[in-house]
Design a protein around this motif. Structure first.
Motif, mmCIF file in Angstrom:
data_model
loop_
_atom_site.group_PDB
_atom_site.id
_atom_site.type_symbol
_atom_site.label_atom_id
_atom_site.label_comp_id
_atom_site.label_asym_id
_atom_site.label_seq_id
_atom_site.Cartn_x
_atom_site.Cartn_y
_atom_site.Cartn_z
ATOM 1 N N UNK A 80 10.109 3.523 -17.203
ATOM 2 C CA UNK A 80 9.678 2.589 -18.247
ATOM 3 C C UNK A 80 8.565 1.665 -17.725
ATOM 4 N N UNK A 81 8.466 1.508 -16.410
ATOM 5 C CA UNK A 81 7.354 0.722 -15.841
ATOM 6 C C UNK A 81 6.166 1.624 -15.484
ATOM 7 N N UNK A 82 6.226 2.888 -15.898
ATOM 8 C CA UNK A 82 5.099 3.802 -15.658
ATOM 9 C C UNK A 82 5.107 4.435 -14.277
ATOM 10 N N UNK A 83 6.266 4.344 -13.585
ATOM 11 C CA UNK A 83 6.325 4.858 -12.213
ATOM 12 C C UNK A 83 7.148 6.136 -12.159
ATOM 13 N N UNK A 84 6.455 7.271 -12.060
ATOM 14 C CA UNK A 84 7.160 8.545 -11.940
ATOM 15 C C UNK A 84 7.525 8.766 -10.475
ATOM 16 N N UNK A 85 8.354 9.789 -10.212
ATOM 17 C CA UNK A 85 8.804 10.067 -8.842
ATOM 18 C C UNK A 85 7.661 10.465 -7.910
ATOM 19 N N UNK A 86 6.614 11.038 -8.489
ATOM 20 C CA UNK A 86 5.525 11.531 -7.646
ATOM 21 C C UNK A 86 4.310 10.619 -7.629
ATOM 22 N N UNK A 87 4.464 9.408 -8.172
ATOM 23 C CA UNK A 87 3.300 8.502 -8.237
ATOM 24 C C UNK A 87 3.045 7.850 -6.874
ATOM 25 N N UNK A 88 1.780 7.851 -6.472
ATOM 26 C CA UNK A 88 1.380 7.222 -5.209
ATOM 27 C C UNK A 88 0.263 6.238 -5.518
ATOM 28 N N UNK A 89 0.289 5.064 -4.855
ATOM 29 C CA UNK A 89 -0.817 4.108 -5.043
ATOM 30 C C UNK A 89 -1.584 3.943 -3.749
ATOM 31 N N UNK A 90 -2.891 4.096 -3.871
ATOM 32 C CA UNK A 90 -3.766 4.015 -2.708
ATOM 33 C C UNK A 90 -4.702 2.818 -2.898
ATOM 34 N N UNK A 91 -4.678 1.880 -1.946
ATOM 35 C CA UNK A 91 -5.580 0.723 -1.988
ATOM 36 C C UNK A 91 -6.647 0.983 -0.918
ATOM 37 N N UNK A 92 -7.802 1.435 -1.393
ATOM 38 C CA UNK A 92 -8.835 1.918 -0.479
ATOM 39 C C UNK A 92 -9.439 0.765 0.324
ATOM 40 N N UNK A 93 -9.576 0.975 1.625
ATOM 41 C CA UNK A 93 -10.110 -0.049 2.517
ATOM 42 C C UNK A 93 -11.589 0.138 2.804
ATOM 43 N N UNK A 94 -12.008 -0.330 3.946
ATOM 44 C CA UNK A 94 -13.435 -0.382 4.280
ATOM 45 C C UNK A 94 -13.828 0.614 5.383
ATOM 46 N N UNK A 95 -12.910 1.525 5.732
ATOM 47 C CA UNK A 95 -13.212 2.476 6.798
ATOM 48 C C UNK A 95 -14.300 3.451 6.348
ATOM 49 N N UNK A 96 -14.707 4.345 7.250
ATOM 50 C CA UNK A 96 -15.601 5.424 6.837
ATOM 51 C C UNK A 96 -14.825 6.330 5.876
ATOM 52 N N UNK A 97 -15.366 6.584 4.672
ATOM 53 C CA UNK A 97 -14.590 7.329 3.677
ATOM 54 C C UNK A 97 -14.216 8.739 4.143
#
Ligand SMILES: *Cc1c(COP(=O)(O)O)cnc(C)c1O
Length: 398
Positions: free
Chosen positions: A366-383
């Motif tokens: 109900x909060x939009x979070x499925x079992x396979x959901x991953x969140x990535x917060x991209x940093x400043x490294x070399x992509x």
């Protein structure tokens, strides 16, 4: 430099120079005024400062010179009349709501929202007789339908956790302002003032977790409320006299330091994120990528209209669900397993097994979070290094 001169400068110049003050020792950076209290020359002077007849600092809960520099800098970057810093993002949100609401008022908040903001509304304000409704604001007409006679605050978070849902700030503000006395508040944490300017789009109040991109180095918890002089005066009353959730001068100094590179960092965060999102979208183990910078994102055009860059938070669904999320987490070597976002380091988390592990599957969905959901917060490294790390970890899934 006076305020009008600062206002004419470009963002990258403002983030460095705006708000800075010359001090008696001539120190080039803003000193940390690590003091609880301030000394008066005479009883008369103390009386004048306390009565407000003479400007001056009296006690650090009521204001501190290091914090003033930071608050002035934030006001000038946001284009707001005034700003108050707080000890956390939640400190900012609770102070702003406290200033705006009274018993019997109604708050309409977007359905996709930071978890602790939802908790604050549900458990913090409802018990004082405030009515709370969560509404899917991806269609602004839903706001029109849900507005009531006693609606005092329309609360928007955009882009929002976890699926980057976007709300149209201009359209929602126009609808909310058809009703007098209705304040539109925007949690602008994911976008920052470099990418999105809610006040120019018609909102009244802007809120930040300064912990994230604003400070940008993962070493401070902080928050900000920005808005009109009158409203911030009321928020100051709640921060300084009720919750006491003030920012410490040392943390303030660190955020001033972080802000000097906000525009540089956001450019790099976003260009990295675009490359990484494109890589993820092509990968066989990934079902769907949610990122406002992808043409496949269902609100791509709206994102483009109200944000100058797509941000650096990416969410994606793993094809093989829960177990594959865990394999991905445990196989990464550069991306760090942690909540939060907006740091130099790329952070990744799998809500079903990590941040939302105490919730039932139904509650998560109900909060939009499925079992396979991953969140990535991209940093400043070399992509390329981040892409290679994700590639080798995704390669471990069988
Ligand atoms: C982190 C976050 C908050 C809360 O901020 P804190 O600094 O952790 O109190 C609020 N809103 C959003 C969107 C956030 O990401």
């Amino acid at each position: 430099m006076d305020i009008e001169m600062f206002e004419k400068l470009a963002f990258a110049t403002k983030e460095i120079h705006a708000g800075n003050k010359k001090n008696s020792e001539g120190s080039a950076t803003t000193p940390i005024y690590q003091t609880s209290t301030f000394i008066f020359d005479s009883a008369q002077e103390g009386g004048e400062v306390f009565s407000g007849n003479k400007p001056g600092y009296k006690y650090s809960r009521f204001g501190n010179p290091t914090n003033t520099v930071l608050e002035d800098k934030m006001s000038l970057l946001e284009g707001a009349e005034d700003c108050i810093s707080t000890s956390s993002g939640i400190g900012a949100i609770s102070a702003a709501l406290w200033a705006a609401l009274k018993s019997g008022d109604h708050v309409m908040a977007c359905g996709t929202i930071y978890g602790d903001t939802a908790a604050l509304l549900n458990y913090g304000y409802k018990k004082f007789g405030v009515e709370v409704d969560f509404v899917d604001m991806s269609d602004p007409e839903n706001v029109r339908k849900a507005i009531k006679k006693n609606t005092r605050v329309v609360y928007i978070e955009t882009p929002a956790n976890p699926t980057l849902k976007i709300s149209d700030i201009r359209a929602i503000s126009d609808i909310a302002h058809e009703k007098k006395d209705c304040l539109v508040m925007v949690d602008n944490t994911f976008a920052t003032p470099y990418i999105q300017k809610p006040l120019l789009l018609g909102a009244d109040v802007v809120l930040y977790s300064g912990t994230k991109f604003i400070n940008g180095h993962g070493d401070v918890i902080a928050g900000f409320v920005l808005g009109s002089k009158q409203f911030i005066k009321e928020v100051k009353f709640s921060v300084q006299k009720m919750t006491g959730a003030i920012l410490s001068p040392f943390d303030s100094y660190l955020v001033i330091r972080g802000l000097k590179t906000l525009s540089l960092r956001m450019e790099r965060h976003c260009s990295n994120a675009i490359k990484i999102a494109n890589f993820l979208e092509q990968h066989v183990e990934i079902e769907k990528v949610y990122y406002p910078g992808l043409k496949s994102f269902n609100q791509y055009e709206l994102a483009n209209k109200q944000m100058s860059l797509p941000g650096a938070i990416i969410a994606f669904e793993m094809k093989k669900g829960y177990e594959s999320g865990i394999v991905l987490m445990n196989s990464l070597k550069i991306c760090r397993l942690a909540v939060s976002l907006g740091e130099a380091e790329t952070l990744i988390q799998h809500p079903a097994s990590m941040s939302h592990v105490i919730f039932s599957k139904e509650e998560r969905l109900s909060a939009g979070i499925s079992d396979g959901l991953v969140r990535l917060a991209v940093g400043l490294e070399d992509p390329e290094d981040i892409i290679q790390d994700l590639k080798q970890a995704l390669g471990q899934i069988v």
